[in-house]
Design a protein around this motif. Structure first.
Motif, PDB file in Angstrom:
ATOM      1  N   ASP A 117      22.009  19.170  -8.041  1.00 29.12           N
ATOM      2  CA  ASP A 117      21.459  20.020  -7.288  1.00 29.12           C
ATOM      3  C   ASP A 117      20.394  19.419  -6.328  1.00 29.12           C
ATOM      4  O   ASP A 117      20.114  18.242  -6.566  1.00 29.12           O
ATOM      5  N   GLU A 118      19.800  20.219  -5.583  1.00 31.83           N
ATOM      6  CA  GLU A 118      18.557  19.835  -4.625  1.00 31.83           C
ATOM      7  C   GLU A 118      17.411  19.403  -5.254  1.00 31.83           C
ATOM      8  O   GLU A 118      16.687  18.307  -4.782  1.00 31.83           O
ATOM      9  N   GLY A 156      10.283  18.425 -15.305  1.00 27.49           N
ATOM     10  CA  GLY A 156      11.658  18.571 -15.618  1.00 27.49           C
ATOM     11  C   GLY A 156      12.434  17.483 -14.722  1.00 27.49           C
ATOM     12  O   GLY A 156      13.682  17.239 -14.792  1.00 27.49           O
ATOM     13  N   ARG A 157      11.956  16.899 -14.026  1.00 30.22           N
ATOM     14  CA  ARG A 157      12.521  16.097 -13.024  1.00 30.22           C
ATOM     15  C   ARG A 157      12.432  14.563 -13.349  1.00 30.22           C
ATOM     16  O   ARG A 157      13.050  13.658 -12.483  1.00 30.22           O
ATOM     17  N   PRO A 158      11.859  13.986 -14.406  1.00 32.49           N
ATOM     18  CA  PRO A 158      12.102  12.559 -14.548  1.00 32.49           C
ATOM     19  C   PRO A 158      13.281  12.018 -14.481  1.00 32.49           C
ATOM     20  O   PRO A 158      13.624  10.782 -14.082  1.00 32.49           O
ATOM     21  N   ALA A 206      14.947  20.012 -21.813  1.00 35.56           N
ATOM     22  CA  ALA A 206      15.780  20.538 -22.185  1.00 35.56           C
ATOM     23  C   ALA A 206      15.853  22.050 -21.338  1.00 35.56           C
ATOM     24  O   ALA A 206      16.750  22.759 -21.234  1.00 35.56           O
ATOM     25  N   ALA A 207      14.625  22.443 -20.871  1.00 38.29           N
ATOM     26  CA  ALA A 207      14.426  23.723 -20.219  1.00 38.29           C
ATOM     27  C   ALA A 207      14.636  23.492 -18.800  1.00 38.29           C
ATOM     28  O   ALA A 207      15.506  23.600 -18.260  1.00 38.29           O
ATOM     29  N   ILE A 208      13.443  23.094 -18.244  1.00 35.38           N
ATOM     30  CA  ILE A 208      13.496  23.070 -16.681  1.00 35.38           C
ATOM     31  C   ILE A 208      14.246  21.923 -16.196  1.00 35.38           C
ATOM     32  O   ILE A 208      14.590  21.921 -15.023  1.00 35.38           O
ATOM     33  N   ASN A 237      19.572  20.539 -16.466  1.00 37.34           N
ATOM     34  CA  ASN A 237      20.479  20.238 -15.679  1.00 37.34           C
ATOM     35  C   ASN A 237      20.631  18.753 -15.371  1.00 37.34           C
ATOM     36  O   ASN A 237      21.693  18.144 -15.400  1.00 37.34           O
ATOM     37  N   HIS A 238      19.480  18.309 -14.974  1.00 36.71           N
ATOM     38  CA  HIS A 238      19.471  16.672 -14.865  1.00 36.71           C
ATOM     39  C   HIS A 238      19.867  16.137 -16.168  1.00 36.71           C
ATOM     40  O   HIS A 238      20.667  15.172 -16.106  1.00 36.71           O
TER      41      HIS A 238
END
Lengths: 67, 268, 179, 369
Positions: free
Chosen positions: D55-56, B72-74, B100-102, B105-106
Motif C-alpha cells: 500500500d502507499e 505500524g511502519r517499521p 499486528a494491528a496498525i 498488512n506490512h
C-alpha cells in the motif's frame, strides 16, 4: 577459586524485584531506597540469573574474581 | 556472565530507560543484545528499526544505526533499507499493536516476500504507551481500559499468522526463559529470510494491574509456568497456555537476493 | 497552422498505437509541434477507444481536442458518438466494414479500411496502419516518409507488411482526395 | 541528444533515473501507475531497486528507509494514495530525509474520478501532514518541463534534506510531447559528514542543512519522528524544539531565490494578471492570446514552485494589475494569492474532471469588465 561479584548499578535499578525472585541462593533484597541490594555476597554461586532477568541492565555478575 | 552485554552496544547515556519497573521489555532487549553479541555481526552494518509504542523505544538505547519510525511502519522502512543496501543486517523491534494491528498488512507482506529481516515482536497483550487499551493479542475475558467489562474477542496468534504468511523462521518464547529467547533471536539473526521471534513479554503497569498480575516477579513466573513446549503439543496454539519453541525453520528463496539476481540478468 | 485529429474505434483496434505513431511521425520526422492524448481506464478496454493528436507549426497550449479537423472512425459506435462533437468542415474518415450508417450531410470520406488491411497483411489489426496512410494521402497533415520511418523504428516484426498497408492506405487516400 | 515522443509520466521516470534515482517503491493508482511501470523496467537496468509495496503507507516508508542508506528514492501516487502517504511525508520533513513524492492529481475528494484531471491536491501538498513542517512542491505544465523539473526535485530534496512533492495532473502525466533526452542537467549529490564519527551530529544546528551520513558507514546515529535535539534523540525541551522548528523553516525560506521557480507570459504591458499553474496555465496562454486579439492586455504568472511561494515576486507582479486566479479546484492556491497581494482577487475554479478551457477563462475575464 575467587569470589563471585554481583555489581549493581543503582542508577539503572528500578527495584522491580525480579532478580530477588530468581536468585536461587536468596542473597538479593530490595533495600530501603527501593533498589536492589546484595547480602552475603560470599554465598553467590555465580549462576547469573539476576543479570539475565534484570530488565534494567542494572546487574552484572563477575564470576571467580580473585581478591 | 553468559554472554555479557557489551556496554559499547548500549547508549548508556540514555539509561535508565523509560520502561516501568518490572517491564518485560528490558528482558527482551537484553536477550536481543546478547544474541547480537553472539552472532558476531559487524555492528556498523546493523540497522535497528522500531515502530511506535513501548517496544518502539528500544531503538533509542542500542548503539547501532537506529531508526524509530512511525506507528505500524517499521517493516516498511526496514524493507526499503534492506532492498537499497543488502549488506546491512536489519533488525526490527516492534510491539503487538505496532506489528499486528496498525502494521498488520506490512507484516503479512514482508513475511510473504521472505525478505531478510529479523523481527522481534515484544508481545505484552496491551497498548502500554497509551495507557492500557486492548491490542490484537489481548486474551479473551481480560480487562483493559477499552474492555472494562472484559474482552470478547479471541486473541490473534502472531506466530501462527507469520507461518501462514510465509515467514521462514518463526519461534516463540517468554521472558520467563530469557536464555531460550536469546537462542531463538540468534537463530533468527543468522537465518536468511524473514524471521519472526515472538517474545512474550509483560506489562505490569497497564495489563498486570488490571488482571491480577501486578507483581513483576510473579508475572515472569506466571509466563514461565504457562509455557508449554512445542514438542509436547505439536501445535502453535493451546488453550491451556503459551506454546513456546521453534515452529518453523526452513529455507526458501529470499526476496532481496532474488531481486539482485534478476538485476544481474537485465542490467545493461 | 494547427490541425486537430481524433482517432476513434473500439478497444483492440489499435487506435492508441495509431495515434502514437502519427504523433511520433509528425513530431520527430516532420519536426512539427505535436501533442497526443488518449482516453484512459475502462473506456480503453473494449468500449469506445479514442485518441487525439494535435499537429501545429506553433506552440500548442491547450492540450484538448474539442472539435477535430479530422475524425477517423473505425466503428459505428465511435461514429455515432463523435460526430456530435464536430464542426461543419470536419473531415470524417469512415471504415465501411464496421460503419454502415452515416449522416450523408456530413463531410464523409468512406474507405474499405478493414478490407484493404485483410487483403494486404491478412490481418484485420493492420486497419489502423491503413488508416494512417489514408490520413497522410488525403490530408497531407503528416508525410508518408515520416510515417514510414516511424513504422520502421517502431515495429520489430512485420515492418514490410505494415509499410505495404501504409502505402495502400496512402494510395487510396490520394485517390479519395482527387475523387 | 535524442528527440523522443513521450508522456509526462514517462519523462518523469526517465528524468528521475538520469537524476540518480535508484530506488522506487509504489502502489498502483491511476493516473500514476504507468510511472511505476516505467520505473520497474528502468531501475533493474541500472542496478537500482524497484518494489511494489502492499500500500502507499508501505511505499513511503520504504523510500524513506532506502534514502537513509544513501539511495535517491522516489514514489508516485495520486490523491487517495497521496492522502495515505501524508504520515510518511511528515516523518521525512521532520527527520530531514530526502525523498521525492510524485502526485499525479485526479478528481477528488475520495476516489473521485480516477482518469480525469484535477488540481485538488494543492493544499494537501502543503498541509496534508500535521504540524509546522517545511516542504517544497513543484508543478510542471508540459512533458519537457516534467523531465527538467524532476532533476530539480531531486536536487532540492538532496540539497535541503527535505521531501519534495512533484505535483502533476492526469493531463500532464498522460499526454505525449516531444522532448530531448540529454545529459545536460546538473545533478546535486547529498553532502556527507566530514567530522570524526564520534563527533557527528545528524541534526547539527550550526548548519542550515546538516550533512547526512548513510546507514552502514559507521556513524551509528538515531533517527526519529519525535521532536529531537541535534543528536537525533527525542527531547521535549521547548527551547530545543523551537530551535529545530526554526531551522527547518529557515533552511527553505532563506533560499527562495533558488527554490522559487516561475514563468511569466506577456506580463510586461499587462493590466490583468492571470495566476494559474500546471495544465490550466496552458489554457490561460491560449486565452491570453485570444484576449490580446480583442485588445485586452492580459498576462500570466505561472508558479512552477507551488510551495513555498515568494511574496516578493507575486506582490510585484500583482501591483497595479487586476488579478484572476484559475485553478481546477474550488479555491486553494487563490488563498495564498489573496494572502500575499492583499487586495481583491477574482477566482474561477471547478473540479468536475474537465480542464478549464481557454474559452472559460476568456469569458470569465470579459464578463468582469
Amino acid at each position: 577459586m575467587g569470589k563471585n561479584k554481583v555489581i549493581v548499578n543503582k542508577d539503572y535499578c528500578k527495584g522491580c524485584g525480579i532478580c530477588v525472585s530468581v536468585c536461587p541462593v536468596k542473597i538479593l533484597k530490595i533495600g530501603e531506597d527501593f533498589k536492589v541490594e546484595v547480602e552475603n555476597e560470599e554465598k553467590c554461586i555465580g549462576c547469573g540469573m539476576c543479570e539475565l532477568y534484570c530488565p534494567d541492565f542494572a546487574i552484572i555478575v563477575k564470576k571467580g574474581i580473585t581478591v | 556472565m553468559y554472554t555479557e552485554i557489551s556496554l559499547d552496544n548500549l547508549r548508556v547515556k540514555k539509561l535508565p530507560h523509560i520502561w516501568c519497573a518490572g517491564c518485560g521489555n528490558g528482558i527482551v532487549l537484553s536477550a536481543i543484545l546478547r544474541a547480537i553479541e553472539r552472532s558476531k555481526i559487524d555492528k556498523d552494518k546493523i540497522v535497528f528499526v522500531s515502530g511506535i509504542g513501548c517496544a518502539g523505544r528500544s531503538s533509542g538505547y542500542v548503539n547501532f544505526n537506529t531508526l524509530h519510525t512511525l506507528h505500524g511502519r517499521p517493516l516498511a522502512f526496514a524493507t526499503g533499507i534492506k532492498l537499497a543496501n543488502p549488506d546491512l543486517q536489519v533488525i526490527v523491534a516492534t510491539g503487538d499493536g505496532d506489528l499486528a494491528a496498525i502494521g498488520g498488512n506490512h507484516f503479512i507482506h514482508a513475511a510473504k516476500r521472505n525478505i531478510d529481516l529479523s523481527v522481534i515482536v515484544f508481545n505484552n497483550f496491551v497498548y502500554g504507551m497509551t495507557g492500557g487499551q486492548l491490542s490484537p493479542t489481548t486474551p479473551e475475558d481480560s480487562f483493559t481500559t477499552t474492555t472494562p467489562y472484559g474482552h470478547i474477542e479471541e486473541p490473534m496468534n502472531i506466530s501462527y499468522l507469520a507461518i501462514a504468511a510465509g515467514a521462514t523462521y518463526v519461534a516463540r518464547e517468554t521472558i520467563g526463559n530469557p536464555l531460550m529467547l536469546e537462542k531463538y533471536i540468534l537463530n533468527g539473526l543468522l537465518h536468511k529470510g524473514f524471521s519472526l521471534i515472538e517474545a512474550v513479554s509483560s506489562c505490569v503497569t497497564e495489563f498486570g494491574r488490571r488482571n491480577n498480575l501486578g507483581d513483576p516477579a510473579e508475572y515472569v513466573k506466571f509466563l514461565k509456568d504457562k509455557s508449554i513446549p512445542f514438542s509436547k503439543v505439536n501445535s502453535v496454539e493451546s488453550h491451556d497456555g503459551i506454546v513456546v519453541g521453534e515452529f518453523v525453520n526452513i529455507e526458501k528463496p529470499e526476496f532481496v537476493t532474488s531481486y539482485y539476481e534478476l538485476v544481474k540478468k537485465v542490467a545493461k | 497552422m494547427k490541425t486537430e485529429i481524433r482517432l476513434a474505434g473500439s478497444g483492440g483496434q489499435g487506435i492508441i498505437l495509431a495515434s502514437i505513431l502519427l504523433a511520433e511521425a509528425a513530431s520527430i520526422y516532420d519536426q512539427k509541434n505535436v501533442l497526443q492524448s488518449q482516453v484512459y481506464g475502462a473506456a480503453a478496454r473494449g468500449e469506445i477507444s479514442k485518441a487525439d493528436v494535435i499537429i501545429s507549426d506553433s506552440e500548442i497550449y491547450f492540450p484538448e481536442v474539442r472539435s477535430p479537423d479530422i475524425l477517423l472512425t473505425l466503428t459505428q459506435d465511435s461514429y455515432d458518438t463523435f460526430i456530435k462533437h464536430i464542426k461543419l468542415t470536419t473531415l470524417i474518415i469512415v471504415d465501411d466494414f464496421y460503419v454502415k450508417t452515416i449522416d450523408k450531410s456530413l463531410n464523409n470520406y468512406v474507405f474499405s479500411i478493414t478490407d484493404i488491411a485483410l487483403n494486404t497483411t491478412q490481418k484485420r489489426i493492420s486497419s489502423n496502419i491503413v488508416a494512417l496512410g489514408i490520413i497522410s494521402g488525403l490530408t497531407g497533415v503528416v508525410s508518408l516518409d515520416a510515417l514510414t520511418e516511424t513504422i520502421k523504428n517502431h515495429f520489430k516484426e512485420g515492418v514490410q507488411k505494415n509499410i505495404e498497408a501504409l502505402y495502400m492506405g496512402y494510395k487510396i487516400g490520394i485517390g479519395g482526395k482527387n475523387g | 541528444m535524442k528527440e523522443r515522443l513521450m508522456s509526462g509520466n514517462e519523462a518523469v521516470a526517465i528524468g528521475a533515473i538520469k537524476a540518480g534515482c535508484r530506488f522506487f517503491a509504489g502502489y498502483p493508482i491511476t493516473p500514476s501507475t504507468d510511472l511505476a511501470e516505467r520505473m520497474s523496467k528502468l531501475l533493474p537496468e541500472v542496478g537500482g531497486a524497484f518494489i511494489q509495496m502492499e500500500d502507499e503507507l508501505g511505499s513511503i516508508g520504504a523510500i524513506i528507509g532506502a534514502s537513509l542508506t544513501g539511495s535517491k528514492a522516489m514514489t508516485a501516487t495520486s490523491g487517495p494514495g497521496f492522502s495515505l502517504m501524508q504520515e510518511g511525508i511528515g516523518f521525512a520533513s521532520f527527520s530531514e530525509i530526502p525523498i521525492v513524492v510524485v502526485d499525479v492529481q485526479r478528481v477528488g475528494p475520495s476516489t473521485g474520478i480516477p482518469t480525469y484531471p484535477s488540481q485538488g491536491d494543492i493544499m494537501q501538498a502543503r498541509w496534508g501532514t500535521h504540524g509546522s513542517h517545511p516542504i517544497i512542491a513543484l508543478y510542471p505544465s508540459s512533458v519537457k518541463e516534467s523531465y527538467d523539473l524532476i532533476f530539480t526535485a531531486f536536487n532540492f530534496s538532496e540539497k535541503y534534506r527535505v521531501p519534495v512533492i512533484f505535483i502533476s495532473d492526469e493531463v500532464i502525466g498522460h499526454m505525449r510531447e516531444k522532448i530531448t533526452v540529454d545529459d545536460s542537467h546538473v545533478v546535486f549529490e547529498r553532502k556527507k559528514p566530514e567530522v570524526p564519527k564520534e563527533d557527528y551530529l545528524p541534526f547539527d544546528s550550526r548548519y542550515e542543512v546538516p550533512p547526512l551520513a548513510n546507514f552502514g558507514e559507521g556513524y551509528r546515529f538515531h533517527v526519529t519522528g519525535l521532536t529531537h535535539d541535534e543528536t537525533g534523540f527525542p527531547t521535549s525541551d521547548p527551547v530545543k524544539a523551537e530551535r529545530l522548528m526554526e531551522r527547518l523553516q529557515r533552511k527553505i525560506l532563506n533560499h527562495l531565490d533558488e527554490i522559487f521557480l516561475y514563468e511569466t507570459f506577456l506580463v510586461e504591458d499587462a493590466d490583468i494578471l492571470i495566476v494559474s499553474y500546471g495544465v490550466v496555465a496552458r489554457s490561460a496562454k491560449e486565452a491570453i492570446l485570444e484576449l490580446r486579439e480583442k485588445g485586452l492586455k492580459v498576462g500570466l504568472f505561472r508558479p512552477i514552485t507551488i510551495w513555498p511561494s515568494s511574496e516578493k515576486v507575486l506582490k510585484d507582479l500583482a501591483s497595479n494589475r487586476r488579478v484572476f486566479v484559475f485553478e481546477m479546484n474550488l479555491g486553494q492556491y487563490v488563498h495564498e494569492v489573496e494572502r500575499i497581494v492583499k487586495k481583491k482577487v477574482e477566482f474561477y475554479g471547478k473540479e468536475n474532471g474537465e480542464i478549464i478551457s481557454p474559452e472559460e477563462i476568456e469569458s470569465c475575464i470579459l464578463k468582469s469588465l
